[in-house]
Design a protein around this motif. Sequence first.
Motif, short mmCIF file in Angstrom:
data_model
loop_
_atom_site.label_atom_id
_atom_site.label_comp_id
_atom_site.label_asym_id
_atom_site.label_seq_id
_atom_site.Cartn_x
_atom_site.Cartn_y
_atom_site.Cartn_z
N SER A 121 0.37 -1.23 -0.24
CA SER A 121 -0.04 -0.37 0.26
C SER A 121 0.73 0.82 0.20
CB SER A 121 -1.15 -0.16 1.27
OG SER A 121 0.25 -0.06 2.45
N ALA A 122 2.08 1.02 0.14
CA ALA A 122 3.45 2.42 0.76
C ALA A 122 3.91 2.44 -0.43
CB ALA A 122 4.10 2.45 1.44
N LEU A 123 3.94 1.74 -1.04
CA LEU A 123 4.70 1.90 -3.12
C LEU A 123 3.14 2.57 -3.76
CD1 LEU A 123 6.83 1.75 -5.26
CD2 LEU A 123 5.71 -0.74 -4.93
N ALA A 124 2.00 1.58 -3.13
CA ALA A 124 0.74 1.73 -4.19
C ALA A 124 0.48 3.80 -4.08
CB ALA A 124 -0.60 1.35 -3.65
N ALA A 125 0.34 3.90 -2.78
CA ALA A 125 0.76 5.43 -2.68
C ALA A 125 1.04 6.68 -3.64
CB ALA A 125 0.36 6.27 -1.30
N LEU A 126 2.46 5.91 -3.33
CA LEU A 126 3.40 6.68 -4.44
C LEU A 126 2.95 6.70 -5.66
CD1 LEU A 126 6.91 5.76 -3.14
CD2 LEU A 126 5.15 7.58 -2.25
N VAL A 127 2.68 5.22 -6.32
CA VAL A 127 2.05 5.35 -8.21
C VAL A 127 1.23 6.14 -8.30
CG1 VAL A 127 1.77 3.27 -9.40
CG2 VAL A 127 3.65 3.40 -7.84
N LEU A 128 0.62 6.32 -6.74
CA LEU A 128 -0.69 7.30 -7.03
C LEU A 128 -1.21 8.05 -7.71
CD1 LEU A 128 -3.82 6.44 -8.02
CD2 LEU A 128 -4.31 6.46 -5.69
N TYR A 129 -0.45 8.84 -6.83
CA TYR A 129 0.36 10.58 -6.28
C TYR A 129 1.26 10.86 -8.26
CZ TYR A 129 -0.63 9.81 -1.53
OH TYR A 129 -1.30 9.39 -0.44
N VAL A 130 1.62 10.23 -8.80
CA VAL A 130 2.44 11.03 -10.05
C VAL A 130 1.25 10.63 -11.28
CG1 VAL A 130 3.93 10.11 -11.26
CG2 VAL A 130 4.06 9.71 -8.34
N TYR A 131 0.97 9.14 -10.73
CA TYR A 131 -0.18 8.93 -11.77
C TYR A 131 -1.40 10.64 -11.73
CZ TYR A 131 -4.02 6.83 -14.58
OH TYR A 131 -5.35 7.00 -15.34
N VAL A 132 -1.75 10.77 -10.63
CA VAL A 132 -2.97 11.78 -10.60
C VAL A 132 -1.89 12.78 -10.83
CG1 VAL A 132 -4.10 13.31 -8.77
CG2 VAL A 132 -4.51 10.96 -8.96
N ALA A 133 -1.30 13.21 -10.04
CA ALA A 133 -0.27 15.10 -10.90
C ALA A 133 -0.37 14.40 -12.36
CB ALA A 133 0.97 14.70 -10.09
N ARG A 134 -0.01 12.97 -13.27
CA ARG A 134 0.66 12.88 -14.84
C ARG A 134 -0.89 13.25 -15.56
NH1 ARG A 134 -1.88 9.45 -17.41
NH2 ARG A 134 -1.53 9.17 -19.24
N TYR A 135 -1.45 12.82 -14.92
CA TYR A 135 -3.55 13.23 -15.49
C TYR A 135 -3.78 14.70 -15.37
CZ TYR A 135 -8.54 14.15 -16.34
OH TYR A 135 -9.22 14.01 -16.86
N LEU A 136 -3.46 15.29 -14.03
CA LEU A 136 -3.57 16.86 -14.24
C LEU A 136 -2.71 18.26 -14.63
CD1 LEU A 136 -3.51 16.79 -10.16
CD2 LEU A 136 -5.90 16.97 -11.85
N SER A 137 -1.43 17.30 -15.28
CA SER A 137 -0.98 18.18 -15.29
C SER A 137 -0.66 18.16 -17.32
CB SER A 137 0.03 17.87 -15.95
OG SER A 137 1.35 16.85 -15.56
N LYS A 138 -1.51 16.81 -17.52
CA LYS A 138 -2.53 16.80 -18.96
C LYS A 138 -3.39 17.20 -19.36
CE LYS A 138 -4.07 13.16 -20.40
NZ LYS A 138 -4.16 11.39 -20.57
N THR A 139 -3.84 17.48 -18.25
CA THR A 139 -5.37 18.83 -18.61
C THR A 139 -5.20 19.72 -18.30
OG1 THR A 139 -6.18 17.63 -16.84
CG2 THR A 139 -6.75 16.39 -18.40
N ARG A 140 -4.15 20.30 -17.81
CA ARG A 140 -3.87 21.83 -16.78
C ARG A 140 -4.86 22.43 -18.15
NH1 ARG A 140 -2.82 23.63 -11.73
NH2 ARG A 140 -2.01 25.40 -12.07
N ASP A 141 -4.89 22.98 -18.99
CA ASP A 141 -5.26 24.22 -20.50
C ASP A 141 -6.34 23.35 -20.98
OD1 ASP A 141 -2.93 25.36 -18.97
OD2 ASP A 141 -1.60 24.41 -20.68
N GLU A 142 -7.16 22.52 -20.44
CA GLU A 142 -8.12 21.96 -21.47
C GLU A 142 -9.10 21.96 -20.68
OE1 GLU A 142 -7.20 18.31 -22.79
OE2 GLU A 142 -5.67 18.72 -23.52
N PRO A 143 -10.61 22.39 -20.71
CA PRO A 143 -12.42 22.39 -20.45
C PRO A 143 -12.47 20.83 -19.70
CG PRO A 143 -12.14 22.68 -22.48
CD PRO A 143 -11.11 22.74 -21.90
#
Length: 430
Positions: A121-143
């Motif tokens: 679960s500790a490793l899963a948390a790290l991977v998930l945080y990076v995944y969420v950051a990736r999604y948000l950075s990808k859609t930052r300038d899009e509705p």
Amino acid sequence: MKQLISNLKGDKGIWSFVALLALFSFMPVFSASSNLAYLGHGTGNTLGYLLKHLGHVVCGFWIIYVFHRVPYQYFRSFSRLLLPIIWVVLAITMIKGTVIGGANASRWLQIPFVGISFQPSALAALVLYVYVARYLSKTRDEPIDFIDSVKELWVPVFITLIFILPSNFSTAALIFSMVTMLVFIGKYPLKYLIYIIGLGVVSLAFFVLLAKAFPDSKFFSRVHTWESRIENFTTDKPDEDDYQIEKAKIAIASGKIYGLGPGKSIQKNFLPQSSSDFIYAIIVEEYGLVGGFGVLVLYLLLLFRFIIASHKANTTFGKLVVIGLGFPMIFQAMINMAVAVELLPVTGQTLPLISSGGTSIWMTCIALGIIIGVTKKEEEIAEEQKEAAKREEALQKLIDGQLLVDEESNNSDYSIEDKVSNPMNAVLNK
């Protein structure tokens, strides 16, 4: 030593505060491990636990060094590739959790042929945080479309939480809280976020109702533990967790202003998990309010450096990665301290970089390595690229040189064979 320090790139403030926390951890861990040393008719010698902690810390700093040398942009793709693998590991952990000390510890998984247990679960948390950051950075300038965000963002989040929740409610709650904070900072629409939070509350309530309907199921066995901890926190009903909290409060009260002195804790012999979950109580008992406040200040200074690093990051992904990996670390530390002083129910969260335990230290160090990688300056990145180019050039020269040697060797062998097989050639050559 000067050469070693020169190889450390990135924010020197983060390096310094991490080193201070790690160095300080040796004293309370060495002292607080005495109850483990006596457990099961042991000798009481805590040197072995100190050496084990030393190995974890040294390995942790090696992990920081390796990860901070990797360009942080690489982790965008890694998070997407690793997430399905993490789900498989979490599913295996949920089915075949390790029993530690006779207790149900289904959150742990033992690596075959190695004998090492860790918390996926500790490793899963790290991977998930990076995944969420990736999604948000990808859609930052899009509705952002709500349905699309549910598919790409929230379905992976909830799948991860479903595998963690049955065995570890506190970690699942921490992950969901940090993901919520991260998407809020990443400018995810607030009305959509309210829908997701409501869905999360309803899902948790449904899970508890299922646990009530099937009380004998192993899948819901931890629900009773959650209820008892909340009940103990809100009432005066005596329980094992209440015993831990009482011993922790006695330790804190005994420390007063300056503490009893290093290694002079009394409650370490009675307080369960004194070297991990409740190590902050031992720190206050031995080093007093001064020591406890000093540890708190170090975490706050580390948080301050994380904020500066996020502000200075050149990319949206870098900013969100620092927030997504750095803030949970500090938040976990605050939870650990709050539990020790009975501001929160017992959660089982360790004190990052101080508590003993390999998984906690190593996962924290992976996060720190990625964060420090984000803080590297342009000239440091250029220097690393130059060094990498030199290594590639040297390797290419080595390969070319070996090929030349092989070619000359083949030509030489051919000449000898030719002379032997055709004596007339040898005569003509003369």
